[in-house]
Design a protein around this motif. Sequence first.
Motif, PDB file in Angstrom:
ATOM      1  N   ASP A 108       0.832  -1.204   0.000  1.00 42.17           N
ATOM      2  CA  ASP A 108       0.000   0.000   0.000  1.00 42.17           C
ATOM      3  C   ASP A 108       0.866   1.254   0.000  1.00 42.17           C
ATOM      4  O   ASP A 108       2.083   1.197   0.187  1.00 42.17           O
ATOM      5  CB  ASP A 108      -0.957   0.003   1.195  1.00 42.17           C
ATOM      6  CG  ASP A 108      -0.219  -0.110   2.528  1.00 42.17           C
ATOM      7  OD1 ASP A 108       1.026   0.017   2.560  1.00 42.17           O
ATOM      8  OD2 ASP A 108      -0.887  -0.330   3.552  1.00 42.17           O
ATOM      9  N   ALA A 109       0.213   2.382  -0.234  1.00 43.45           N
ATOM     10  CA  ALA A 109       0.913   3.663  -0.332  1.00 43.45           C
ATOM     11  C   ALA A 109       1.638   3.999   0.968  1.00 43.45           C
ATOM     12  O   ALA A 109       2.758   4.537   0.947  1.00 43.45           O
ATOM     13  CB  ALA A 109      -0.077   4.772  -0.696  1.00 43.45           C
ATOM     14  N   VAL A 110       1.029   3.682   2.105  1.00 43.08           N
ATOM     15  CA  VAL A 110       1.623   4.019   3.402  1.00 43.08           C
ATOM     16  C   VAL A 110       2.984   3.342   3.564  1.00 43.08           C
ATOM     17  O   VAL A 110       3.944   3.938   4.062  1.00 43.08           O
ATOM     18  CB  VAL A 110       0.676   3.631   4.556  1.00 43.08           C
ATOM     19  CG1 VAL A 110       1.367   3.777   5.904  1.00 43.08           C
ATOM     20  CG2 VAL A 110      -0.572   4.489   4.508  1.00 43.08           C
ATOM     21  N   THR A 111       3.100   2.088   3.129  1.00 41.41           N
ATOM     22  CA  THR A 111       4.360   1.359   3.253  1.00 41.41           C
ATOM     23  C   THR A 111       5.460   2.026   2.439  1.00 41.41           C
ATOM     24  O   THR A 111       6.586   2.210   2.927  1.00 41.41           O
ATOM     25  CB  THR A 111       4.170  -0.105   2.799  1.00 41.41           C
ATOM     26  OG1 THR A 111       3.181  -0.719   3.634  1.00 41.41           O
ATOM     27  CG2 THR A 111       5.473  -0.879   2.909  1.00 41.41           C
ATOM     28  N   LEU A 112       5.149   2.411   1.207  1.00 41.87           N
ATOM     29  CA  LEU A 112       6.154   3.076   0.377  1.00 41.87           C
ATOM     30  C   LEU A 112       6.506   4.458   0.929  1.00 41.87           C
ATOM     31  O   LEU A 112       7.667   4.868   0.906  1.00 41.87           O
ATOM     32  CB  LEU A 112       5.661   3.202  -1.065  1.00 41.87           C
ATOM     33  CG  LEU A 112       5.637   1.909  -1.893  1.00 41.87           C
ATOM     34  CD1 LEU A 112       5.258   2.213  -3.343  1.00 41.87           C
ATOM     35  CD2 LEU A 112       6.976   1.187  -1.843  1.00 41.87           C
ATOM     36  N   GLN A 113       5.517   5.172   1.427  1.00 41.68           N
ATOM     37  CA  GLN A 113       5.785   6.490   2.016  1.00 41.68           C
ATOM     38  C   GLN A 113       6.693   6.362   3.232  1.00 41.68           C
ATOM     39  O   GLN A 113       7.586   7.191   3.455  1.00 41.68           O
ATOM     40  CB  GLN A 113       4.460   7.164   2.401  1.00 41.68           C
ATOM     41  CG  GLN A 113       3.648   7.626   1.196  1.00 41.68           C
ATOM     42  CD  GLN A 113       2.183   7.867   1.537  1.00 41.68           C
ATOM     43  OE1 GLN A 113       1.758   7.718   2.688  1.00 41.68           O
ATOM     44  NE2 GLN A 113       1.400   8.212   0.539  1.00 41.68           N
ATOM     45  N   GLN A 114       6.492   5.316   4.012  1.00 40.95           N
ATOM     46  CA  GLN A 114       7.329   5.068   5.183  1.00 40.95           C
ATOM     47  C   GLN A 114       8.770   4.790   4.757  1.00 40.95           C
ATOM     48  O   GLN A 114       9.728   5.301   5.358  1.00 40.95           O
ATOM     49  CB  GLN A 114       6.772   3.878   5.966  1.00 40.95           C
ATOM     50  CG  GLN A 114       7.562   3.525   7.220  1.00 40.95           C
ATOM     51  CD  GLN A 114       7.056   2.243   7.881  1.00 40.95           C
ATOM     52  OE1 GLN A 114       6.051   1.670   7.470  1.00 40.95           O
ATOM     53  NE2 GLN A 114       7.768   1.786   8.884  1.00 40.95           N
TER      54      GLN A 114
END
Length: 201
Positions: A108-114
Amino acid sequence: MSEQPKAPPLYGLLLTGGASRRMQQDKAVLAYRGEPQLLRAWRLLQAVTERAFVSARDTQRDDPLRAGLPLILDRYEAIGPAAGILSAQDQYPEAAWLVLACDLPLLDAVTLQQLVARRDPAVAATAFTSSHDGLPEPLCAIWEPASHGLLKQRYESGSYCPRKALMQSNALLLPTPGEALDNVNTPEEREAMQHRLETLA
């Protein structure tokens, strides 16, 4: 106080050049929740990088799903994911690369943003640890320009495993992001993943 050196630009590389032998069909075109995995992963990658590319074999350049996207073709023969990473580094040596496998339906986007938020340009790479064995995950990781020398040296000595390259480098390892990096390699795993996604919907 001296200024911090500017971090290399962050480009994205979506790995789609694998032979998908265990799946018996191209994993990049498999649809989850009605969308080919390649396009879903491409959108996620494009959102967190300055430029993004699809890594592919020469024989895939005219594939309808890939042809409309910017491609970096493998310059190294049949050595797995390292072929894509090295080819991208050869073409844009000044960039850091967020390298992403195309078979991660739970990403998900959150994982890549992290991952991007925790990036350390001063080390060879920034990567998550695997939820299965605690080792570095090379195919959802940021490879800095400094990693190129080690990857090239390993390639020239016949060692093609990106995970082992990370283990040999001064990589920053982040805690596992739960199930986000669970991949799908066989028809049985795909069926199980489809069921998981239906229950999550």
